[in-house]
Design a protein around this motif. Structure first.
Motif, PDB file in Angstrom:
ATOM      1  N   SER A  87      -8.915   4.315  -0.995  1.00  0.00           N
ATOM      2  CA  SER A  87      -9.511   5.146   0.057  1.00  0.00           C
ATOM      3  C   SER A  87      -8.565   5.783   0.871  1.00  0.00           C
ATOM      4  CB  SER A  87     -10.439   4.205   1.030  1.00  0.00           C
ATOM      5  OG  SER A  87      -9.682   3.244   1.475  1.00  0.00           O
ATOM      6  N   ASP A  88      -8.087   6.595   1.230  1.00  0.00           N
ATOM      7  CA  ASP A  88      -6.666   6.780   2.448  1.00  0.00           C
ATOM      8  C   ASP A  88      -6.270   5.411   3.013  1.00  0.00           C
ATOM      9  OD1 ASP A  88      -6.733   9.019   0.897  1.00  0.00           O
ATOM     10  OD2 ASP A  88      -7.451  10.394   2.149  1.00  0.00           O
ATOM     11  N   ASP A  89      -7.955   4.922   3.900  1.00  0.00           N
ATOM     12  CA  ASP A  89      -7.270   4.208   4.622  1.00  0.00           C
ATOM     13  C   ASP A  89      -6.704   2.954   4.156  1.00  0.00           C
ATOM     14  OD1 ASP A  89      -8.169   5.211   6.857  1.00  0.00           O
ATOM     15  OD2 ASP A  89     -10.839   4.354   7.050  1.00  0.00           O
ATOM     16  N   GLU A  90      -6.814   2.537   2.866  1.00  0.00           N
ATOM     17  CA  GLU A  90      -6.093   1.395   2.049  1.00  0.00           C
ATOM     18  C   GLU A  90      -5.278   1.214   1.170  1.00  0.00           C
ATOM     19  OE1 GLU A  90     -10.031  -0.869  -0.235  1.00  0.00           O
ATOM     20  OE2 GLU A  90      -9.695   1.859  -1.407  1.00  0.00           O
ATOM     21  N   MET A  91      -4.874   3.382   1.170  1.00  0.00           N
ATOM     22  CA  MET A  91      -3.450   3.502   1.110  1.00  0.00           C
ATOM     23  C   MET A  91      -2.431   3.801   2.095  1.00  0.00           C
ATOM     24  SD  MET A  91      -3.520   6.084  -2.157  1.00  0.00           S
ATOM     25  CE  MET A  91      -5.380   7.041  -1.761  1.00  0.00           C
ATOM     26  N   ARG A  92      -3.171   3.936   3.241  1.00  0.00           N
ATOM     27  CA  ARG A  92      -2.066   3.607   4.333  1.00  0.00           C
ATOM     28  C   ARG A  92      -1.732   2.394   5.075  1.00  0.00           C
ATOM     29  NH1 ARG A  92      -6.054   7.738   6.331  1.00  0.00           N
ATOM     30  NH2 ARG A  92      -6.006   9.467   6.040  1.00  0.00           N
ATOM     31  N   SER A  93      -2.383   1.440   4.777  1.00  0.00           N
ATOM     32  CA  SER A  93      -2.447   0.389   5.397  1.00  0.00           C
ATOM     33  C   SER A  93      -1.406  -0.774   4.467  1.00  0.00           C
ATOM     34  CB  SER A  93      -4.061  -0.264   4.746  1.00  0.00           C
ATOM     35  OG  SER A  93      -4.493  -0.142   5.933  1.00  0.00           O
ATOM     36  N   MET A  94      -1.233   0.482   2.966  1.00  0.00           N
ATOM     37  CA  MET A  94      -0.603  -0.673   2.229  1.00  0.00           C
ATOM     38  C   MET A  94       0.996   0.069   2.503  1.00  0.00           C
ATOM     39  SD  MET A  94      -1.922   0.761  -1.402  1.00  0.00           S
ATOM     40  CE  MET A  94      -0.669  -0.078  -2.221  1.00  0.00           C
ATOM     41  N   ILE A  95       1.206   0.901   2.623  1.00  0.00           N
ATOM     42  CA  ILE A  95       2.450   2.232   3.107  1.00  0.00           C
ATOM     43  C   ILE A  95       2.792   1.074   4.745  1.00  0.00           C
ATOM     44  CG2 ILE A  95       3.897   3.870   4.459  1.00  0.00           C
ATOM     45  CD1 ILE A  95       2.254   5.930   2.282  1.00  0.00           C
ATOM     46  N   GLU A  97       2.048  -1.634   5.811  1.00  0.00           N
ATOM     47  CA  GLU A  97       1.451  -3.417   5.496  1.00  0.00           C
ATOM     48  C   GLU A  97       4.057  -3.756   5.324  1.00  0.00           C
ATOM     49  OE1 GLU A  97       0.794  -7.106   3.109  1.00  0.00           O
ATOM     50  OE2 GLU A  97      -0.579  -5.462   3.595  1.00  0.00           O
ATOM     51  N   PHE A  98       4.390  -2.594   4.162  1.00  0.00           N
ATOM     52  CA  PHE A  98       5.284  -3.375   3.766  1.00  0.00           C
ATOM     53  C   PHE A  98       7.081  -1.951   4.485  1.00  0.00           C
ATOM     54  CE2 PHE A  98       1.974  -4.230   0.560  1.00  0.00           C
ATOM     55  CZ  PHE A  98       3.200  -5.898   0.338  1.00  0.00           C
ATOM     56  N   ASP A  99       6.395  -0.355   5.126  1.00  0.00           N
ATOM     57  CA  ASP A  99       7.062   0.220   5.548  1.00  0.00           C
ATOM     58  C   ASP A  99       7.630  -0.875   7.116  1.00  0.00           C
ATOM     59  OD1 ASP A  99       8.511   2.092   6.566  1.00  0.00           O
ATOM     60  OD2 ASP A  99       7.450   3.201   7.646  1.00  0.00           O
ATOM     61  N   ILE A 100       9.162  -1.289   6.598  1.00  0.00           N
ATOM     62  CA  ILE A 100       9.943  -1.743   7.343  1.00  0.00           C
ATOM     63  C   ILE A 100      11.040  -1.317   8.200  1.00  0.00           C
ATOM     64  CG2 ILE A 100      11.843  -3.291   7.359  1.00  0.00           C
ATOM     65  CD1 ILE A 100      11.133  -4.742   4.609  1.00  0.00           C
ATOM     66  N   ASP A 101      11.451  -0.042   8.153  1.00  0.00           N
ATOM     67  CA  ASP A 101      11.757   0.755   8.831  1.00  0.00           C
ATOM     68  C   ASP A 101      11.244   1.985   9.785  1.00  0.00           C
ATOM     69  OD1 ASP A 101      11.280   2.926   6.815  1.00  0.00           O
ATOM     70  OD2 ASP A 101      13.580   2.689   6.295  1.00  0.00           O
ATOM     71  N   LEU A 102       9.520   1.454   9.448  1.00  0.00           N
ATOM     72  CA  LEU A 102       8.357   1.684  10.412  1.00  0.00           C
ATOM     73  C   LEU A 102       9.177   3.687   9.992  1.00  0.00           C
ATOM     74  CD1 LEU A 102       8.614   0.207  13.464  1.00  0.00           C
ATOM     75  CD2 LEU A 102       7.575   0.052  11.384  1.00  0.00           C
ATOM     76  N   ASP A 103       9.220   4.353   9.383  1.00  0.00           N
ATOM     77  CA  ASP A 103       9.709   6.373   8.855  1.00  0.00           C
ATOM     78  C   ASP A 103       8.461   6.668   8.572  1.00  0.00           C
ATOM     79  OD1 ASP A 103      10.182   4.977   6.216  1.00  0.00           O
ATOM     80  OD2 ASP A 103      12.018   6.702   5.861  1.00  0.00           O
ATOM     81  N   GLY A 104       7.288   5.706   7.929  1.00  0.00           N
ATOM     82  CA  GLY A 104       6.052   5.805   7.357  1.00  0.00           C
ATOM     83  C   GLY A 104       5.748   6.223   5.686  1.00  0.00           C
ATOM     84  N   LEU A 105       7.027   5.435   5.267  1.00  0.00           N
ATOM     85  CA  LEU A 105       7.742   6.117   3.726  1.00  0.00           C
ATOM     86  C   LEU A 105       8.345   4.294   3.430  1.00  0.00           C
ATOM     87  CD1 LEU A 105       9.531   9.486   4.530  1.00  0.00           C
ATOM     88  CD2 LEU A 105       7.154   9.109   3.254  1.00  0.00           C
ATOM     89  N   ILE A 106       7.772   4.619   1.862  1.00  0.00           N
ATOM     90  CA  ILE A 106       8.263   3.322   1.918  1.00  0.00           C
ATOM     91  C   ILE A 106       9.512   3.834   0.687  1.00  0.00           C
ATOM     92  CG2 ILE A 106       8.367   1.445  -0.078  1.00  0.00           C
ATOM     93  CD1 ILE A 106       6.610   1.674   2.559  1.00  0.00           C
ATOM     94  N   ASP A 107      10.896   3.434   1.227  1.00  0.00           N
ATOM     95  CA  ASP A 107      11.921   3.782   0.267  1.00  0.00           C
ATOM     96  C   ASP A 107      12.184   2.577  -0.520  1.00  0.00           C
ATOM     97  OD1 ASP A 107      13.287   1.471   1.385  1.00  0.00           O
ATOM     98  OD2 ASP A 107      13.851   2.371   3.326  1.00  0.00           O
ATOM     99  N   GLU A 108      13.188   2.467  -1.521  1.00  0.00           N
ATOM    100  CA  GLU A 108      13.477   2.219  -2.773  1.00  0.00           C
ATOM    101  C   GLU A 108      13.648   0.840  -1.476  1.00  0.00           C
ATOM    102  OE1 GLU A 108      15.984   2.117  -6.655  1.00  0.00           O
ATOM    103  OE2 GLU A 108      17.419   2.201  -5.716  1.00  0.00           O
ATOM    104  N   ALA A 109      14.019   0.212  -1.443  1.00  0.00           N
ATOM    105  CA  ALA A 109      14.858  -1.529  -1.224  1.00  0.00           C
ATOM    106  C   ALA A 109      13.478  -1.775  -0.005  1.00  0.00           C
ATOM    107  CB  ALA A 109      15.513  -1.240   0.118  1.00  0.00           C
TER     108      ALA A 109
END
Length: 120
Positions: A87-95, A97-109
């Motif tokens: 679901s979109d909610d599950e995918m939002r939660s994935m981002i 959970e792992f978005d360290i710099d809080l920009d709403g995206l997952i970078d390579e690091a």
């Protein structure tokens, strides 16, 4: 040989494939037996560098992205193509959970951090 090698996620340059074929197909019938193919691929698997594999996977996630970061849209696209049923909610939660710099995206690091945690 080239298609099978690529399908397994390995680089398959023409020169490399021709060299393998010359080595394992001496009669030059453009065929390679299962045992030889298994040996060649097993050797490639043993030589894999996990970090390189993770970077390759990251590029697959960001292939259609201008920012070179994994966005919700990237995840939605992968979800559709793989028919994962997230679901979109599950995918939002994935981002989130792992978005360290809080920009709403997952970078390579951030992606490498995720993968290294799950690998070890």
């Amino acid at each position: 040989m080239k298609a099978a090698t690529r399908a397994l996620g390995f680089e398959a340059k023409k020169a490399q494939i021709l060299s393998i074929m010359r080595t394992y197909d001496p009669p030059h019938g453009n065929k390679i037996g299962y045992e030889d193919f298994y040996y060649v691929i097993s050797d490639k698997i043993r030589k894999r560098n996990p970090i390189d594999e993770f970077k390759y996977a990251f590029k697959l996630f960001t292939a259609n992205s201008e920012s070179c970061k994994i966005s919700l849209e990237n995840l939605q696209d992968i979800n559709r193509r793989t028919q994962s049923g997230l679901s979109d909610d599950e995918m939002r939660s994935m981002i989130e959970e792992f978005d360290i710099d809080l920009d709403g995206l997952i970078d390579e690091a951030e992606f490498l951090e995720i993968m290294m945690q799950s690998e070890y």
